[in-house]
Design a protein around this motif. Structure first.
Motif, PDB file in Angstrom:
ATOM      1  N   SER A 119     -20.487  39.459 -12.567  1.00  0.00           N
ATOM      2  CA  SER A 119     -20.347  38.287 -13.433  1.00  0.00           C
ATOM      3  C   SER A 119     -20.153  36.991 -12.643  1.00  0.00           C
ATOM      4  O   SER A 119     -20.299  35.909 -13.199  1.00  0.00           O
ATOM      5  CB  SER A 119     -19.176  38.486 -14.390  1.00  0.00           C
ATOM      6  OG  SER A 119     -17.972  38.633 -13.662  1.00  0.00           O
ATOM      7  N   ASN A 120     -19.844  37.083 -11.357  1.00  0.00           N
ATOM      8  CA  ASN A 120     -19.589  35.889 -10.544  1.00  0.00           C
ATOM      9  C   ASN A 120     -20.702  35.563  -9.563  1.00  0.00           C
ATOM     10  O   ASN A 120     -20.572  34.620  -8.784  1.00  0.00           O
ATOM     11  CB  ASN A 120     -18.281  36.065  -9.774  1.00  0.00           C
ATOM     12  CG  ASN A 120     -17.092  36.113 -10.691  1.00  0.00           C
ATOM     13  OD1 ASN A 120     -17.120  35.581 -11.792  1.00  0.00           O
ATOM     14  ND2 ASN A 120     -16.041  36.776 -10.250  1.00  0.00           N
ATOM     15  N   VAL A 121     -21.785  36.300  -9.597  1.00  0.00           N
ATOM     16  CA  VAL A 121     -22.856  36.089  -8.621  1.00  0.00           C
ATOM     17  C   VAL A 121     -23.453  34.692  -8.752  1.00  0.00           C
ATOM     18  O   VAL A 121     -23.700  34.025  -7.748  1.00  0.00           O
ATOM     19  CB  VAL A 121     -23.940  37.182  -8.761  1.00  0.00           C
ATOM     20  CG1 VAL A 121     -25.172  36.851  -7.955  1.00  0.00           C
ATOM     21  CG2 VAL A 121     -23.382  38.521  -8.341  1.00  0.00           C
ATOM     22  N   ARG A 122     -23.672  34.237  -9.969  1.00  0.00           N
ATOM     23  CA  ARG A 122     -24.267  32.898 -10.155  1.00  0.00           C
ATOM     24  C   ARG A 122     -23.349  31.804  -9.623  1.00  0.00           C
ATOM     25  O   ARG A 122     -23.806  30.837  -9.025  1.00  0.00           O
ATOM     26  CB  ARG A 122     -24.578  32.655 -11.621  1.00  0.00           C
ATOM     27  CG  ARG A 122     -25.783  33.469 -12.076  1.00  0.00           C
ATOM     28  CD  ARG A 122     -26.280  33.076 -13.427  1.00  0.00           C
ATOM     29  NE  ARG A 122     -26.638  31.668 -13.445  1.00  0.00           N
ATOM     30  CZ  ARG A 122     -26.714  30.944 -14.546  1.00  0.00           C
ATOM     31  NH1 ARG A 122     -26.460  31.488 -15.711  1.00  0.00           N
ATOM     32  NH2 ARG A 122     -27.055  29.682 -14.497  1.00  0.00           N
ATOM     33  N   PHE A 123     -22.040  31.948  -9.836  1.00  0.00           N
ATOM     34  CA  PHE A 123     -21.101  30.961  -9.307  1.00  0.00           C
ATOM     35  C   PHE A 123     -21.131  30.959  -7.783  1.00  0.00           C
ATOM     36  O   PHE A 123     -21.124  29.905  -7.150  1.00  0.00           O
ATOM     37  CB  PHE A 123     -19.675  31.243  -9.795  1.00  0.00           C
ATOM     38  CG  PHE A 123     -19.507  31.063 -11.261  1.00  0.00           C
ATOM     39  CD1 PHE A 123     -19.674  29.818 -11.847  1.00  0.00           C
ATOM     40  CD2 PHE A 123     -19.181  32.134 -12.070  1.00  0.00           C
ATOM     41  CE1 PHE A 123     -19.517  29.641 -13.214  1.00  0.00           C
ATOM     42  CE2 PHE A 123     -19.023  31.969 -13.433  1.00  0.00           C
ATOM     43  CZ  PHE A 123     -19.193  30.727 -14.010  1.00  0.00           C
ATOM     44  N   ALA A 124     -21.159  32.140  -7.210  1.00  0.00           N
ATOM     45  CA  ALA A 124     -21.201  32.260  -5.755  1.00  0.00           C
ATOM     46  C   ALA A 124     -22.468  31.621  -5.195  1.00  0.00           C
ATOM     47  O   ALA A 124     -22.425  30.904  -4.189  1.00  0.00           O
ATOM     48  CB  ALA A 124     -21.116  33.726  -5.342  1.00  0.00           C
ATOM     49  N   ASP A 125     -23.603  31.861  -5.845  1.00  0.00           N
ATOM     50  CA  ASP A 125     -24.862  31.268  -5.407  1.00  0.00           C
ATOM     51  C   ASP A 125     -24.849  29.752  -5.538  1.00  0.00           C
ATOM     52  O   ASP A 125     -25.349  29.038  -4.662  1.00  0.00           O
ATOM     53  CB  ASP A 125     -26.028  31.840  -6.213  1.00  0.00           C
ATOM     54  CG  ASP A 125     -26.325  33.281  -5.861  1.00  0.00           C
ATOM     55  OD1 ASP A 125     -25.866  33.750  -4.802  1.00  0.00           O
ATOM     56  OD2 ASP A 125     -27.016  33.946  -6.662  1.00  0.00           O
ATOM     57  N   THR A 126     -24.280  29.253  -6.613  1.00  0.00           N
ATOM     58  CA  THR A 126     -24.214  27.807  -6.824  1.00  0.00           C
ATOM     59  C   THR A 126     -23.354  27.140  -5.752  1.00  0.00           C
ATOM     60  O   THR A 126     -23.740  26.117  -5.186  1.00  0.00           O
ATOM     61  CB  THR A 126     -23.644  27.492  -8.226  1.00  0.00           C
ATOM     62  OG1 THR A 126     -24.490  28.108  -9.202  1.00  0.00           O
ATOM     63  CG2 THR A 126     -23.564  26.001  -8.469  1.00  0.00           C
ATOM     64  N   ILE A 127     -22.209  27.727  -5.467  1.00  0.00           N
ATOM     65  CA  ILE A 127     -21.327  27.168  -4.444  1.00  0.00           C
ATOM     66  C   ILE A 127     -21.989  27.245  -3.073  1.00  0.00           C
ATOM     67  O   ILE A 127     -21.933  26.297  -2.288  1.00  0.00           O
ATOM     68  CB  ILE A 127     -19.961  27.887  -4.451  1.00  0.00           C
ATOM     69  CG1 ILE A 127     -19.246  27.604  -5.766  1.00  0.00           C
ATOM     70  CG2 ILE A 127     -19.108  27.463  -3.255  1.00  0.00           C
ATOM     71  CD1 ILE A 127     -18.028  28.479  -6.012  1.00  0.00           C
ATOM     72  N   LEU A 128     -22.645  28.351  -2.774  1.00  0.00           N
ATOM     73  CA  LEU A 128     -23.353  28.497  -1.507  1.00  0.00           C
ATOM     74  C   LEU A 128     -24.447  27.436  -1.380  1.00  0.00           C
ATOM     75  O   LEU A 128     -24.583  26.801  -0.332  1.00  0.00           O
ATOM     76  CB  LEU A 128     -23.947  29.902  -1.385  1.00  0.00           C
ATOM     77  CG  LEU A 128     -24.689  30.200  -0.090  1.00  0.00           C
ATOM     78  CD1 LEU A 128     -23.737  30.118   1.094  1.00  0.00           C
ATOM     79  CD2 LEU A 128     -25.326  31.579  -0.169  1.00  0.00           C
ATOM     80  N   GLY A 129     -25.202  27.222  -2.439  1.00  0.00           N
ATOM     81  CA  GLY A 129     -26.244  26.197  -2.420  1.00  0.00           C
ATOM     82  C   GLY A 129     -25.669  24.811  -2.202  1.00  0.00           C
ATOM     83  O   GLY A 129     -26.230  24.003  -1.464  1.00  0.00           O
ATOM     84  N   PHE A 130     -24.534  24.531  -2.851  1.00  0.00           N
ATOM     85  CA  PHE A 130     -23.874  23.235  -2.667  1.00  0.00           C
ATOM     86  C   PHE A 130     -23.431  23.050  -1.220  1.00  0.00           C
ATOM     87  O   PHE A 130     -23.665  22.012  -0.615  1.00  0.00           O
ATOM     88  CB  PHE A 130     -22.676  23.105  -3.610  1.00  0.00           C
ATOM     89  CG  PHE A 130     -21.817  21.911  -3.329  1.00  0.00           C
ATOM     90  CD1 PHE A 130     -22.235  20.645  -3.688  1.00  0.00           C
ATOM     91  CD2 PHE A 130     -20.602  22.059  -2.682  1.00  0.00           C
ATOM     92  CE1 PHE A 130     -21.454  19.536  -3.415  1.00  0.00           C
ATOM     93  CE2 PHE A 130     -19.811  20.961  -2.406  1.00  0.00           C
ATOM     94  CZ  PHE A 130     -20.239  19.690  -2.773  1.00  0.00           C
ATOM     95  N   LEU A 131     -22.790  24.077  -0.671  1.00  0.00           N
ATOM     96  CA  LEU A 131     -22.305  23.963   0.702  1.00  0.00           C
ATOM     97  C   LEU A 131     -23.450  23.768   1.691  1.00  0.00           C
ATOM     98  O   LEU A 131     -23.383  22.912   2.568  1.00  0.00           O
ATOM     99  CB  LEU A 131     -21.485  25.195   1.089  1.00  0.00           C
ATOM    100  CG  LEU A 131     -20.103  25.291   0.461  1.00  0.00           C
ATOM    101  CD1 LEU A 131     -19.475  26.639   0.782  1.00  0.00           C
ATOM    102  CD2 LEU A 131     -19.212  24.159   0.930  1.00  0.00           C
TER     103      LEU A 131
END
Length: 163
Positions: A119-131
């Motif tokens: 359930s948290n994969v999209r959040f992790a991907d979004t944060i990774l993309g931002f960083l």
């Protein structure tokens, strides 16, 4: 896609204007016509294509000049900060870059080797993309400069060779 827009996009691609074609698809025909000041149509003459190419290059150069101006302003501000007696003010940019660099590396390490709930994969991907796309790129651009000008020169040379 409407037949008119499809014809315009096809014509732009045939005339080696893929960025303009992509802008028509992404932002709309009216947006591109407003930015370039030219009417786009499927059957543009060679003179109209040349005018469009020049208008598109002027618009892209403005974006690049603004980005370079912002970086130059930040660097000028840092030069002023280096002239102060306050050690924290002198080193603030270094502290900020160090903090975000360590944060990014730590996050990338945990995201790569850790387990993420489904359930948290999209959040992790979004944060990774931002960083990666914003923080790390901005730090590298500030300290090492941008390659945007070099990229534009390479694209211009490639376009000239294709003619």
């Amino acid at each position: 896609m409407a037949p008119l827009i499809a014809g315009i996009v096809s014509s732009l691609i045939q005339n080696n204007l893929p960025k303009v074609a992509q802008a028509v698809v992404d932002k709309g025909l009216d947006y591109v016509q407003e930015k370039t000041g030219l009417e786009l149509k499927p059957d543009m003459s060679a003179e109209e294509v040349k005018a469009l190419r020049e208008a598109a290059q002027r618009h892209e150069e403005f974006k690049i000049e603004q980005a370079n101006k912002n970086t130059a302003d930040a660097r000028a501000m840092q030069v002023v900060a280096l002239g102060q007696d306050d050690k924290f003010a002198k080193r603030f940019v270094m502290y900020l870059a160090t903090f975000w660099s360590i944060t990014a590396v730590t996050y990338i390490f945990f995201i790569t080797f850790g387990t993420i709930q489904e359930s948290n994969v999209r959040f992790a991907d979004t944060i990774l993309g931002f960083l990666l796309g914003t923080v790390v790129a901005t730090i590298i651009n500030f300290f090492l400069g941008s390659s945007a000008g070099s990229k534009e020169k390479t694209e211009a040379m490639a376009a000239e060779m294709r003619k």
